[in-house]
Motif scaffolding. Structure first.
Motif, PDB file in Angstrom:
ATOM      1  N   GLN A  79      50.214  33.796 -58.822  1.00  0.00           N
ATOM      2  CA  GLN A  79      50.310  34.909 -59.032  1.00  0.00           C
ATOM      3  C   GLN A  79      51.256  34.536 -60.485  1.00  0.00           C
ATOM      4  OE1 GLN A  79      48.825  39.056 -58.511  1.00  0.00           O
ATOM      5  NE2 GLN A  79      49.966  39.139 -56.431  1.00  0.00           N
ATOM      6  N   VAL A  80      50.844  34.623 -61.961  1.00  0.00           N
ATOM      7  CA  VAL A  80      51.661  34.687 -63.114  1.00  0.00           C
ATOM      8  C   VAL A  80      52.262  35.993 -63.464  1.00  0.00           C
ATOM      9  CG1 VAL A  80      51.095  32.594 -63.572  1.00  0.00           C
ATOM     10  CG2 VAL A  80      50.166  33.896 -64.069  1.00  0.00           C
ATOM     11  N   ILE A  81      53.267  36.558 -63.942  1.00  0.00           N
ATOM     12  CA  ILE A  81      53.332  37.775 -64.590  1.00  0.00           C
ATOM     13  C   ILE A  81      54.056  36.985 -65.956  1.00  0.00           C
ATOM     14  CG2 ILE A  81      53.381  39.455 -62.833  1.00  0.00           C
ATOM     15  CD1 ILE A  81      56.814  38.768 -62.997  1.00  0.00           C
ATOM     16  N   ASP A  82      54.439  37.689 -67.027  1.00  0.00           N
ATOM     17  CA  ASP A  82      54.700  37.312 -67.882  1.00  0.00           C
ATOM     18  C   ASP A  82      53.757  36.048 -68.799  1.00  0.00           C
ATOM     19  OD1 ASP A  82      57.184  38.433 -67.917  1.00  0.00           O
ATOM     20  OD2 ASP A  82      58.260  37.418 -66.532  1.00  0.00           O
ATOM     21  N   ILE A 262      48.214  38.019 -62.949  1.00  0.00           N
ATOM     22  CA  ILE A 262      46.714  37.700 -63.357  1.00  0.00           C
ATOM     23  C   ILE A 262      46.818  36.370 -62.258  1.00  0.00           C
ATOM     24  CG2 ILE A 262      45.614  35.725 -63.772  1.00  0.00           C
ATOM     25  CD1 ILE A 262      46.168  36.975 -66.766  1.00  0.00           C
ATOM     26  N   VAL A 263      45.964  36.373 -60.907  1.00  0.00           N
ATOM     27  CA  VAL A 263      45.843  35.488 -59.737  1.00  0.00           C
ATOM     28  C   VAL A 263      45.569  34.168 -60.144  1.00  0.00           C
ATOM     29  CG1 VAL A 263      44.832  35.659 -57.362  1.00  0.00           C
ATOM     30  CG2 VAL A 263      45.743  37.718 -58.298  1.00  0.00           C
ATOM     31  N   VAL A 264      46.370  33.100 -59.967  1.00  0.00           N
ATOM     32  CA  VAL A 264      45.291  31.738 -60.338  1.00  0.00           C
ATOM     33  C   VAL A 264      44.884  30.776 -58.893  1.00  0.00           C
ATOM     34  CG1 VAL A 264      46.182  29.908 -61.223  1.00  0.00           C
ATOM     35  CG2 VAL A 264      47.050  31.629 -62.243  1.00  0.00           C
ATOM     36  N   ASN A 265      43.718  30.999 -58.788  1.00  0.00           N
ATOM     37  CA  ASN A 265      43.355  30.032 -57.504  1.00  0.00           C
ATOM     38  C   ASN A 265      42.980  28.586 -58.197  1.00  0.00           C
ATOM     39  OD1 ASN A 265      43.012  32.864 -55.931  1.00  0.00           O
ATOM     40  ND2 ASN A 265      40.729  32.537 -56.293  1.00  0.00           N
ATOM     41  N   LEU A 266      43.604  27.880 -57.369  1.00  0.00           N
ATOM     42  CA  LEU A 266      42.939  26.559 -57.598  1.00  0.00           C
ATOM     43  C   LEU A 266      41.467  26.230 -56.495  1.00  0.00           C
ATOM     44  CD1 LEU A 266      46.004  23.212 -57.160  1.00  0.00           C
ATOM     45  CD2 LEU A 266      45.643  25.212 -58.580  1.00  0.00           C
TER      46      LEU A 266
END
Ligand SMILES: O=C1C[C@@H](c2ccc(O)c(O)c2)Oc2cc(O)cc(O)c21
Ligand SMILES: O=C(O)CCC(=O)C(=O)O
Ligand SMILES: [Fe+2]
Length: 373
Positions: A79-82, A262-266
């Motif tokens: 997950q990414v923040i900022d 935001i969730v990041v999926n490869l």
């Protein structure tokens, strides 16, 4: 459990308590091995949450890069923040999505996407030939390349969709650019390497709506899958339901919803380019009795002609694919395999009712292994 697939797509999910709805719900019931094992709201902290603050600072970027490598090797998810995406935009698009899915079916069906139209509304799945149905409604926007947008397929209800989707898709494209640069460096390549392999980045936004479901222990919102493209940026509300496995579906964890994250999926494309070093996120969405749920997936994909082949093969390793293929062929093969496996599984289950349970288990495991191969 028999599956009755109606000849025409549903206009609505059968949420009611009447006999007709119960009958229709049978076509959503998963085989036992696919049914959700874990609840939607017991969260795990195993998926790393990574701040992108200071991404251009050399030292902070190196730390970020290492965290991303670890997450991609372990799960294919973080997950990414900022992340720099405007919080107002996130709440705006979420409100629009909620309002749209709350419209009466006839209004939503003005944008019916069946028959391969370039965007619009679908009930259940984009794979209409599937044997067992998903408990979701979706709306798809083809957002990049900009010159291929068909605004007549973008909704005008509620009013004001276009500028919101326009701004959101632009923000997501900028975030994807940043992440692909870090991922390229994480694979030991120059910053532009992954983007170059996509030739031109395409983007599709899929709004997912998962209504309350009377039988959440039997039904999935979105069946187990890997996303085909490079990366997927997923916004989810606070209800919970995104589940990930990294041991071939023996165990699942539920991703903790974090406001604004935001969730990041490869996807498969990134998995192949990294020669399998980075996992393609093996995930599903579960539903529940008490709350409906919204998620917004932004698929960042290469152009159909892009060549798919490992970019970074480490010493002592062989490429995990035999020969280069186009992304279009990779995607077509995946879809055909998914549908075929689902059909074979149905046949095997029927045959298995008379076979030894041990044999059936082996047949099914082989098929599931192939799904994630
Ligand atoms: O809706 C999805 C889910 C997912 C997916 C794609 C292909 C499969 O065979 C599968 O089992 C799941 O990824 C997507 C990728 C897209 O480009 C659009 C989608 O709607 C989806
Ligand atoms: O709704 C979710 O949490 C998952 C959505 C997803 O995996 C997809 O749209 O591909
Ligand atoms: Fe997905």
């Amino acid at each position: 459990m028999s599956s009755v697939v109606p000849a025409v797509p549903f206009a609505l999910l059968p949420t009611g308590a009447e006999e007709k709805d119960e009958e229709l719900r049978r076509s959503f019931v998963r085989d036992e091995d696919e049914r959700p094992k874990d609840p939607h709201n017991v969260f795990s902290n195993e998926i790393p949450v990574i701040s992108l603050d200071g991404i251009d600072d050399v030292d902070r970027r190196a730390v970020m890069c290492q965290k991303i490598v670890d997450a991609c090797e372990d799960w294919g998810v973080f997950q990414v923040i900022d992340h720099g995406v405007d919080v107002d935009l996130i709440s705006q698009i979420t409100s629009y999505a909620k309002e749209f899915f709350a419209l009466p079916p006839e209004e939503k069906l003005r944008y019916d996407m069946t028959g391969g139209k370039k965007g619009g509304f679908l009930v259940s799945s984009h794979l209409q030939k599937e044997v067992v149905r998903d408990w979701r409604e979706i709306f798809t926007f083809f957002s990049y390349p900009i010159d291929e947008r068909d605004y007549s397929r973008w909704p005008d209800n509620p009013q004001g969709w276009t500028p919101v989707v326009d701004a959101y898709s632009q923000n997501m494209m900028a975030l994807a650019d940043k992440l692909l640069e870090v991922l390229s460096e994480a694979m030991g390549m120059d910053r532009e390497a992954l983007k170059r392999s996509c030739i031109d980045m395409q983007q599709k936004l899929v709004l997912n709506s998962y209504p309350k479901c009377p039988d959440p222990h039997l039904i999935l919102g979105l069946k187990r899958h890997t996303d085909p493209g490079t990366i997927t940026l997923l916004l989810q509300d606070q209800v919970g339901g995104l589940q990930v496995t990294n041991d071939g579906a023996k165990t699942w964890i539920t991703v903790q919803p974090i406001p604004g994250a935001i969730v990041v999926n490869l996807g498969d494309h990134a998995h192949f380019l990294s020669n399998g070093r980075f996992k393609n996120a093996d995930h599903q969405a579960v539903v529940n009795k008490d709350s409906s749920r919204i998620s917004i997936a932004t698929f960042q994909n290469p152009v159909p002609e892009a060549v798919v082949f490992p970019l970074a093969v480490r010493e002592g390793e062989d490429p995990i694919i035999d020969k280069p293929m186009t992304y279009a062929d990779m995607y077509k093969n995946k879809m055909a395999r998914d549908i075929d496996l689902a059909n074979q599984k149905k046949l095997a289950t029927a045959a298995g009712r008379t076979a030894a349970p041990f044999d059936l288990g082996k047949i099914l495991q082989k098929m599931l292994d192939e799904i994630i191969a």
